[in-house]
Motif scaffolding. Structure first.
Motif, PDB file in Angstrom:
ATOM      1  N   LYS A 321       1.069  -1.342  -0.036  1.00 16.51           N
ATOM      2  CA  LYS A 321      -0.110   0.089   0.112  1.00 16.51           C
ATOM      3  C   LYS A 321       1.046   1.471  -0.024  1.00 16.51           C
ATOM      4  O   LYS A 321       2.066   1.483   0.574  1.00 16.51           O
ATOM      5  N   ASP A 322       0.305   2.194  -0.704  1.00 19.09           N
ATOM      6  CA  ASP A 322       1.166   3.478  -0.663  1.00 19.09           C
ATOM      7  C   ASP A 322       2.588   3.560  -0.922  1.00 19.09           C
ATOM      8  O   ASP A 322       3.326   4.421  -0.683  1.00 19.09           O
ATOM      9  N   ASN A 324       5.030   1.578  -0.344  1.00 16.90           N
ATOM     10  CA  ASN A 324       6.085   1.156   0.590  1.00 16.90           C
ATOM     11  C   ASN A 324       6.041  -0.553   0.153  1.00 16.90           C
ATOM     12  O   ASN A 324       5.401  -1.212   0.536  1.00 16.90           O
ATOM     13  N   SER A 366      -4.357  -3.448   7.020  1.00 16.13           N
ATOM     14  CA  SER A 366      -4.086  -2.022   6.847  1.00 16.13           C
ATOM     15  C   SER A 366      -5.792  -1.793   6.702  1.00 16.13           C
ATOM     16  O   SER A 366      -6.700  -2.560   6.365  1.00 16.13           O
ATOM     17  N   LYS A 372      -9.272   9.074   0.620  1.00 17.02           N
ATOM     18  CA  LYS A 372      -7.939   9.512   0.654  1.00 17.02           C
ATOM     19  C   LYS A 372      -7.247   9.052  -0.639  1.00 17.02           C
ATOM     20  O   LYS A 372      -7.752   7.964  -1.388  1.00 17.02           O
ATOM     21  N   THR A 373      -6.319   9.707  -1.006  1.00 11.38           N
ATOM     22  CA  THR A 373      -5.304   9.078  -2.112  1.00 11.38           C
ATOM     23  C   THR A 373      -4.617   7.791  -1.700  1.00 11.38           C
ATOM     24  O   THR A 373      -4.202   7.463  -0.405  1.00 11.38           O
ATOM     25  N   VAL A 374      -4.704   6.854  -2.547  1.00  9.57           N
ATOM     26  CA  VAL A 374      -4.135   5.548  -2.155  1.00  9.57           C
ATOM     27  C   VAL A 374      -3.411   4.881  -3.316  1.00  9.57           C
ATOM     28  O   VAL A 374      -3.634   5.293  -4.672  1.00  9.57           O
ATOM     29  N   ARG A 375      -2.361   4.013  -3.140  1.00  9.93           N
ATOM     30  CA  ARG A 375      -1.661   3.257  -4.034  1.00  9.93           C
ATOM     31  C   ARG A 375      -2.000   1.600  -3.680  1.00  9.93           C
ATOM     32  O   ARG A 375      -1.058   1.410  -2.478  1.00  9.93           O
ATOM     33  N   THR A 390      -4.253   3.241  -8.508  1.00 13.77           N
ATOM     34  CA  THR A 390      -3.774   4.604  -7.650  1.00 13.77           C
ATOM     35  C   THR A 390      -5.062   5.419  -7.642  1.00 13.77           C
ATOM     36  O   THR A 390      -5.769   5.643  -8.822  1.00 13.77           O
ATOM     37  N   GLU A 396       1.267  11.723  -3.835  1.00 14.85           N
ATOM     38  CA  GLU A 396       1.235  11.848  -2.272  1.00 14.85           C
ATOM     39  C   GLU A 396       0.290  11.235  -1.487  1.00 14.85           C
ATOM     40  O   GLU A 396      -0.914  11.618  -1.525  1.00 14.85           O
ATOM     41  N   TRP A 397       0.479   9.865  -1.099  1.00 14.18           N
ATOM     42  CA  TRP A 397      -0.448   8.880  -0.649  1.00 14.18           C
ATOM     43  C   TRP A 397      -0.996   9.369   0.959  1.00 14.18           C
ATOM     44  O   TRP A 397      -0.025   9.901   1.653  1.00 14.18           O
ATOM     45  N   GLY A 398      -2.401   8.917   1.023  1.00 16.68           N
ATOM     46  CA  GLY A 398      -2.869   9.237   2.558  1.00 16.68           C
ATOM     47  C   GLY A 398      -3.390  10.569   2.584  1.00 16.68           C
ATOM     48  O   GLY A 398      -3.743  11.023   3.769  1.00 16.68           O
TER      49      GLY A 398
END
Length: 440
Positions: A321-322, A324, A366, A372-375, A390, A396-398
């Motif tokens: 996620k995001d 990482n 998670s 929210k922005t998310v990947r 995405t 800029e995630w979260g």
């Protein structure tokens, strides 16, 4: 030493003929199957059949569980008809058949069955190994490292007639064989018990298709000779007749060779020409068919979809996620198997109390937000990125942006469609269309 196992012949999964009138050729039911093949106590089991008729008809699934029989109406899409059997408790054996009828005709399929919670068997290691139209036998080989119980495994000849079915009495050891003989030569083999006989002939000079299926109706192997005349032309075989067996060499390709029922195949030099379809064991899994299909930040789930024609395992695949890549939120194991055109739905650990029926391996570690922005990225076991979703144009995630509650981010339609906002459909087909996803 090569093993020959005598197998038991039980119910032949032959398609029951329907009465035909003078105007219509009747109703035909083929390709009956169910999914998922590994049925758990929370599984909805989809029964699928191909039904053809020149007139209108009604189609149903008749299933029996715990000595209670129920009937389900099937819905059609072209010639493909489906119905869904409800979830049943562990250890329940469910049997079912497909029936179609109108004022002029009626047809009933053979009966299939499954047991809820039963250990899944890897039938992909089975293969057709030698076919002989002169001596008239079919040999099946277990290329795996574990015994395979043949209960419900069946053979179809020329796409319509089921001519042999295994029972629970039949187990092929690793490296072992089953040799079946045609009813045409039964009198020549008085030592062969009835359960070793398949109920059709087998020609050495005609096109022929022999298909091997799992009890769920999924294909295992396929010998499909459509242009036998090419062999007569190339090798000078009189009347195109095979001199001995169609036999698999060590490389698994089909060659002409001397008959060896119950012994190691002789390596042939003349390859069988004019074959189409599954001339080798089941195809190599194509993991480009595994995609992220739906994400929902309200009920907090991630749906993965298999858009291909082959059941696939997600063992070793993982989700991050995001961006990482070292913080893995979920990893698949051997129990995560998606049937062809099937789904797996994973829920956020935040919702575990809402889903007491699900095992721990169906939760990702998670949360998931609708605002929210998310990947979300899905990876193969070797670290190759398989698919990604995405939301948010900045990367800029979260970051909190517009709230889309309660809708899902969904591919519309399943598998290949664009990502849109749509009503949530976990474990079911996504809508065909949706709204644009706001990115700010």
């Amino acid at each position: 030493m090569k093993k020959i196992l005598f197998v038991a012949l039980a119910l032949v999964l032959g398609l029951a003929s329907c009465v035909k009138d003078k105007q219509y050729p009747g109703i035909t039911i083929t390709n009956v199957s169910y999914s998922p093949t590994a049925v758990s106590s929370n599984s909805l089991v989809t029964v699928t059949a191909t039904i053809t008729c020149f007139n209108t008809f009604d189609a149903t699934v008749v299933y029996t569980a715990n000595n209670i029989t129920n009937t389900l109406a099937m819905t059609g899409n072209g010639e493909t008809y489906t119905a869904v059997i409800p979830a049943q408790p562990d250890e329940t054996t469910v049997s079912f058949y497909v029936e179609a009828s109108n004022a002029d005709a009626k047809a009933t399929s053979a009966t299939l069955s499954y047991t809820v919670g039963a250990v899944q068997i890897d039938y992909s290691v089975l293969r057709l190994n030698e076919l002989n139209g002169n001596d008239k036998f079919i040999e099946i080989f277990n290329n795996g490292t574990e015994p395979i119980n043949m209960n419900g495994v069946y053979i179809v000849k020329d796409e319509t007639a089921t001519n042999w079915t295994g029972t629970s009495d039949v187990t092929i050891e690793a490296g072992g064989y089953v040799v079946l003989w045609s009813v045409d030569v039964q009198q020549d083999h008085p030592e062969v018990p009835e359960y070793m006989i398949f109920s059709s002939g087998l020609s050495a000079k005609k096109n022929v298709r022999i298909q091997l299926f799992t009890p769920a109706g999924a294909p295992i192997d396929d010998f499909n000779l459509t242009q036998i005349e090419l062999n007569g032309e190339a090798y000078g075989y009189p009347n195109n007749q095979a001199p001995a067996s169609y036999s698999r060499n060590a490389n698994t390709d089909w060659y002409y060779s001397d008959a060896t029922p119950g012994a190691v195949n002789v390596e042939g030099t003349n390859i069988v020409l004019g074959l189409e379809g599954g001339v080798t064991p089941p195809p190599t899994p194509d993991y480009t068919n595994i995609v992220l299909n739906e994400l929902n930040g309200t009920t907090k789930f991630i749906e993965i979809y298999n858009k291909g024609e082959l059941e696939l395992s997600l063992e070793g695949m993982y989700i991050t996620k995001d961006g990482n890549e070292t913080d893995i939120k979920w990893t698949g194991d051997a129990s995560h198997v998606i049937p062809a055109h099937g789904y797996i739905v994973l829920y956020s650990i935040d919702t575990q109390l809402d889903h007491p029926e699900l095992p721990d391996n169906m939760f990702f570690n998670s949360g998931l937000s609708s605002k929210k922005t998310v990947r979300i990225a899905l990876y193969m076991a070797d670290g190759t990125e398989r698919d990604v979703f995405t939301r948010g144009s900045t990367g800029e995630w979260g970051q909190t942006i517009s709230d889309v509650k309660p809708q899902s981010f969904a591919r519309t339609p399943d598998g290949n469609g664009d990502w849109k906002l749509a009503d949530e459909t976990p474990n079911a087909a996504n809508p065909a269309t949706g709204d644009d996803i706001p990115q700010e």
